[in-house]
Design an enzyme around this catalytic site. Structure first.
Site, PDB file in Angstrom:
ATOM      1  N   GLY B 182       0.800  -1.211   0.000  1.00  0.00           N
ATOM      2  CA  GLY B 182       0.000   0.000   0.000  1.00  0.00           C
ATOM      3  C   GLY B 182       0.830   1.256   0.000  1.00  0.00           C
ATOM      4  O   GLY B 182       0.287   2.348   0.036  1.00  0.00           O
ATOM      5  N   SER B 208       6.731 -11.603  -3.993  1.00  0.00           N
ATOM      6  CA  SER B 208       5.647 -11.661  -4.972  1.00  0.00           C
ATOM      7  C   SER B 208       5.865 -10.624  -6.054  1.00  0.00           C
ATOM      8  O   SER B 208       6.593  -9.663  -5.870  1.00  0.00           O
ATOM      9  CB  SER B 208       4.316 -11.334  -4.309  1.00  0.00           C
ATOM     10  OG  SER B 208       4.027 -12.213  -3.278  1.00  0.00           O
ATOM     11  N   ARG B 209       5.171 -10.838  -7.143  1.00  0.00           N
ATOM     12  CA  ARG B 209       5.004  -9.753  -8.096  1.00  0.00           C
ATOM     13  C   ARG B 209       3.842  -8.902  -7.581  1.00  0.00           C
ATOM     14  O   ARG B 209       3.125  -9.311  -6.673  1.00  0.00           O
ATOM     15  CB  ARG B 209       4.683 -10.328  -9.479  1.00  0.00           C
ATOM     16  CG  ARG B 209       5.848 -11.134 -10.046  1.00  0.00           C
ATOM     17  CD  ARG B 209       5.641 -11.467 -11.496  1.00  0.00           C
ATOM     18  NE  ARG B 209       6.737 -12.250 -12.039  1.00  0.00           N
ATOM     19  CZ  ARG B 209       7.927 -11.770 -12.366  1.00  0.00           C
ATOM     20  NH1 ARG B 209       8.192 -10.483 -12.165  1.00  0.00           N
ATOM     21  NH2 ARG B 209       8.870 -12.565 -12.858  1.00  0.00           N
ATOM     22  N   ALA B 210       3.659  -7.742  -8.165  1.00  0.00           N
ATOM     23  CA  ALA B 210       2.613  -6.829  -7.704  1.00  0.00           C
ATOM     24  C   ALA B 210       1.235  -7.473  -7.767  1.00  0.00           C
ATOM     25  O   ALA B 210       0.947  -8.215  -8.692  1.00  0.00           O
ATOM     26  CB  ALA B 210       2.617  -5.567  -8.565  1.00  0.00           C
ATOM     27  N   ILE B 211       0.381  -7.199  -6.777  1.00  0.00           N
ATOM     28  CA  ILE B 211      -1.003  -7.645  -6.810  1.00  0.00           C
ATOM     29  C   ILE B 211      -1.834  -6.504  -7.396  1.00  0.00           C
ATOM     30  O   ILE B 211      -2.290  -6.546  -8.512  1.00  0.00           O
ATOM     31  CB  ILE B 211      -1.517  -8.001  -5.410  1.00  0.00           C
ATOM     32  CG1 ILE B 211      -0.631  -9.083  -4.798  1.00  0.00           C
ATOM     33  CG2 ILE B 211      -2.966  -8.468  -5.496  1.00  0.00           C
ATOM     34  CD1 ILE B 211      -0.944  -9.372  -3.345  1.00  0.00           C
ATOM     35  N   THR B 212      -2.033  -5.445  -6.610  1.00  0.00           N
ATOM     36  CA  THR B 212      -2.775  -4.294  -7.116  1.00  0.00           C
ATOM     37  C   THR B 212      -1.892  -3.038  -7.132  1.00  0.00           C
ATOM     38  O   THR B 212      -2.365  -1.959  -7.422  1.00  0.00           O
ATOM     39  CB  THR B 212      -4.020  -4.017  -6.261  1.00  0.00           C
ATOM     40  OG1 THR B 212      -3.602  -3.894  -4.900  1.00  0.00           O
ATOM     41  CG2 THR B 212      -5.017  -5.150  -6.374  1.00  0.00           C
ATOM     42  N   ASP B 270      -8.239  -6.328  -1.482  1.00  0.00           N
ATOM     43  CA  ASP B 270      -7.101  -6.703  -0.643  1.00  0.00           C
ATOM     44  C   ASP B 270      -7.649  -6.852   0.765  1.00  0.00           C
ATOM     45  O   ASP B 270      -7.653  -5.900   1.538  1.00  0.00           O
ATOM     46  CB  ASP B 270      -6.005  -5.623  -0.693  1.00  0.00           C
ATOM     47  CG  ASP B 270      -4.983  -5.878  -1.798  1.00  0.00           C
ATOM     48  OD1 ASP B 270      -4.592  -4.901  -2.465  1.00  0.00           O
ATOM     49  OD2 ASP B 270      -4.594  -7.038  -1.987  1.00  0.00           O
ATOM     50  N   LYS B 302      -2.426   1.270   2.635  1.00  0.00           N
ATOM     51  CA  LYS B 302      -3.364   0.158   2.756  1.00  0.00           C
ATOM     52  C   LYS B 302      -3.981   0.097   4.152  1.00  0.00           C
ATOM     53  O   LYS B 302      -5.153  -0.197   4.329  1.00  0.00           O
ATOM     54  CB  LYS B 302      -2.658  -1.157   2.433  1.00  0.00           C
ATOM     55  CG  LYS B 302      -3.630  -2.325   2.349  1.00  0.00           C
ATOM     56  CD  LYS B 302      -2.925  -3.584   1.858  1.00  0.00           C
ATOM     57  CE  LYS B 302      -2.456  -3.463   0.437  1.00  0.00           C
ATOM     58  NZ  LYS B 302      -1.885  -4.734  -0.059  1.00  0.00           N
TER      59      LYS B 302
END
Lengths: 506, 506
Positions: B182, B208-212, B270, B302
């Protein structure tokens, strides 16, 4: 323009590949095409596809071979129809604008109560085709729980009415009847409508196709007469006969309902909020003023307890009142299927037996239809309180209802006998005993595995009712199918789930 | 068999059409093909596709032209890869078995609390590819609300660990660090890992790769060194350098997470349940024993309040304890992005400036990395309580951390300089004033419109921080893109939403 139209990077020529992705609108582009590069698109991008003044939002699938040239695009079959285009037409592709109402769905998921305006924005976007299947699934799930207020349900129902056509009949009352479902074989509408119309009331019945059941009224009626009438044809039938039994989807009443149902179906969700909104939006949009709602109650029906029926009835009255509808709820027995057939053609056959006064007409279907028709006659003021059932029985027994049904079918385009499945398998009792349980939900699943409702002729016919005694080897039911794979699958399911019909040794 | 294999109605020969439907597995058949008739299939049917011992469940799309012959089938690109087949291979198609765990999802939607066994059955089916995108959306929505218990979250996390690989390092402690996200630009991991490793702790970081968001750690790292390492390669790097920074998806840690994320992404959900389950399942599966979790707090981050941070921290501790993980939460400032770059390559550039001690290295990124690295050193017992930050600063300033980072990159396959977007647009202040607000969420959206994270080189660079004074025409930020359409779209968004950076006249 100095360049040929199709040389603009955003304008492409359509080629029909004929790919049917069911409801979701999909646009196909070749991966290396200039527009993918300039717009930065990849699979799953949401794209606005415009042809002249009409636009749709579609999900992008990219092709990685030579299916399409660099200046060509294709559409899924549904998208082809919605956009109304032909092979060789030019379309303009641009980024789809953000769908603002999705923030409302998100708010609902996180526990907020939405306003009427917020809910209307969601339904507008759904009707405009801006929601992907994933967005629809999130919306349906968010509204399927128990935390939806009465005001939200009223707002949802109102929004579903306002985003479609609304019918006006120029007279009152306009009566209607609806069953909330969950009870296989309960095709009372096809008997109630002709009874009520033969007594002089106006009852323009629009019905759904099956959502999660093996047959809806529109499916069963379709095995006898055309149901896919447009608005002008529907009005003509009602002017002539005071009634009709048609598929509601053609006349664009509460069109959001059909979009929502198309995702509800694979999810197998039937929430009471959606149920109330679906039923009452269709009735109000159809111009009904007085509606009888049949709620079957039983351990394997859709409404399983008195408490659940109380809650549903309360919501129906609350929302109905807000919409200016007079609602009367009739609670009926949901402990076993109605009639003998389950599946469109088999249920239609039961209906004709009742209307024709056949000796083998199912008594329970007949009795329920008379009771429900009586309730409709009473709320429509065509019979005094308490006298409706008697008047209904009279119209059925003297042949008025049958003649009215035949006239309605003729007006809708012609009447034929329903065609039954050509592949059959008889299921026999393994030993003597009393039938102590009939699982409606498992029977419905069995009929669906056999092919209903997609195969109109498929389903099953019950030969035993609750509390009856059967002998060893006596037929309990017959399965009907149009495809061997489906008949086999139904038989496998039965072998794995023998308790669909419970037998207790007597 | 007396007939050729491909003449059995259920066995078809594959042709590659190259259609990419992103994640969902799709099988294509010609509408009139014998198998469609015998099985009674239509578009949207769920079909089991088997090649030798391997099976997948795919959604059927039917073709209505001559794309495929009557004994041929095709697959979407994802399905092609998952099944591991080649052009011309034979596959067997049968009805997909019912997915029993969907009844668990339905129960959750209707307000029930699920058991650990019920949740495990859902996650098993997800990992096995049995959930359609619609099913996944329903599951995600059902678990996104506030009515998920701690026990359910523990069960979900445990199920996500148990349905994937689990790494064991043969020593302890194994430290790790994670940011809940976030906050654009917060790439502290790429600095914390080399600091901590240079002090002797083992920190095998999977990201991880980006989610949002516009960039995940794996995306940023990928602009400098390979991240797509398999398990053997990852172990080799950690054996050599005591650390790595790789993409977790390759080593099949908590694989359910990636499937869930692929639908969470278009939904833009999320939820804290998924967040806790996602973070802790990956850490536990990676073999971590001691984890520092960075929670940035701010009105557009976030986690937006102390209360929300308290709730999240409590859930992290409760679930962490149940899993045997030692968790330490560090709350940081989330009121403005960290560093100057937003987007994979731009953030990687900031990281290299800090590691290299460059004069223009962003101070805030440097300070946060030191603080977080200090916390990791303390929970890993490589520094005494209160002394971690001092030790971390020392490792950064004396070049140990830079040398360790270069060694990690070399071990992962080679180091290169990040490539920045070639199309740029400078956004300038409209008048003099003080920067009083920076909207992280809108900045992230802007970077995404410019093409991040799919275009690694895209994003934006901030030139102004909160509370600084700017003159008329002074650059506030520079947009970077690889596609003109994306740069234009970002500029349009900015024109419609000028309050991304708030200026108050001073």
């Amino acid at each position: 323009m100095t360049r040929a139209a199709h040389e603009e990077p955003n304008v492409l020529r359509l080629r029909r590949l004929g790919i049917d992705t069911y409801q979701e609108l999909v646009v196909f582009l070749e991966m290396g095409s200039p527009i993918c590069r300039s717009e930065g698109w990849g699979a799953e991008s949401r794209v606005l596809v415009t042809h002249r003044e009409k636009s749709i939002v579609a999900t992008l699938n990219v092709t990685t071979t030579t299916l399409l040239g660099p200046h060509e695009a294709s559409l899924s079959e549904a998208a082809w129809h919605v956009l109304g285009v032909s092979e060789g037409d030019l379309v303009r592709l641009t980024h789809a604008p953000a769908v603002d109402s999705l923030s409302q769905v998100r708010a609902k998921v996180y526990g907020e109560t939405l306003t009427a305006a917020g809910i209307l924005s969601i339904v507008r976007d759904i009707v405009a085709g801006r929601y992907s299947d994933i967005d629809l699934a999130a919306f349906i799930t968010a509204f399927a729980g128990t935390k939806v207020s009465v005001d939200e349900t009223i707002a949802l129902t109102t929004a579903m009415i306002e985003t479609g056509e609304r019918l006006y009949w120029g007279r009152a009352p306009i009566v209607d009847k609806h069953c909330v479902g969950g009870l296989p074989g309960n095709r009372t509408s096809m008997i109630v409508v002709p009874i009520v119309a033969s007594c002089g009331l106006t009852i323009p019945k629009t019905s759904s196709r099956a959502i999660t059941s093996p047959a809806g009224t529109a499916d069963a009626m379709e095995t006898i007469a055309p149901v896919d009438l447009d608005l002008a044809q529907m009005r003509h039938v009602v002017e002539r006969e005071g009634a009709c039994i048609v598929w509601g989807g053609r006349v664009r009443l509460a069109p959001a309902d059909d979009v929502i149902i198309s995702v509800e179906r694979p999810l197998d969700f039937d929430s009471s909020t959606q149920l109330v909104a679906s039923v009452l939006s269709k009735k109000a949009a159809a111009g009904s003023t007085h509606v009888v709602i049949d709620i079957p109650i039983g351990p394997t029906a859709k409404v399983r307890s008195i408490a659940a029926a109380d809650a549903l009835e309360a919501m129906l009255h609350a929302v109905g009142t807000a919409l200016g509808l007079s609602i009367r709820v009739v609670r009926t027995d949901g402990t076993q299927p109605v009639g003998r057939g389950i599946g469109p053609a088999l249920e239609a056959r039961d209906v004709l037996r009742v209307l024709r006064g056949a000796a083998d007409a199912p008594d329970d279907l007949r009795a329920r239809s008379i009771a429900l028709a009586g309730a409709v006659l009473e709320i429509g003021s065509a019979a005094q309180a308490g006298k409706g059932a008697v008047r209904a029985r009279e119209a059925l027994e003297n042949g008025d209802a049958l003649r009215k049904f035949e006239a309605i079918c003729a007006a809708q385009g012609g009447m034929k006998e329903p065609v039954i499945g050509r592949l059959t398998h008889v299921v026999r009792a393994t030993g003597p005993g009393r039938v102590t349980g009939i699982d409606s939900r498992r029977l419905a699943r069995l009929a669906k595995l056999a092919g209903a409702p997609r195969a109109l002729a498929a389903g099953l016919e019950l030969h035993a009712r609750l509390d009856t005694i059967v002998e060893a080897d006596q037929p309990l039911m017959t399965l009907y199918a149009e495809a061997q794979g489906e008949l086999d699958y139904a038989r496998e399911y039965l072998a794995a789930n023998p308790q669909v019909i419970d037998l207790e040794e007597s």
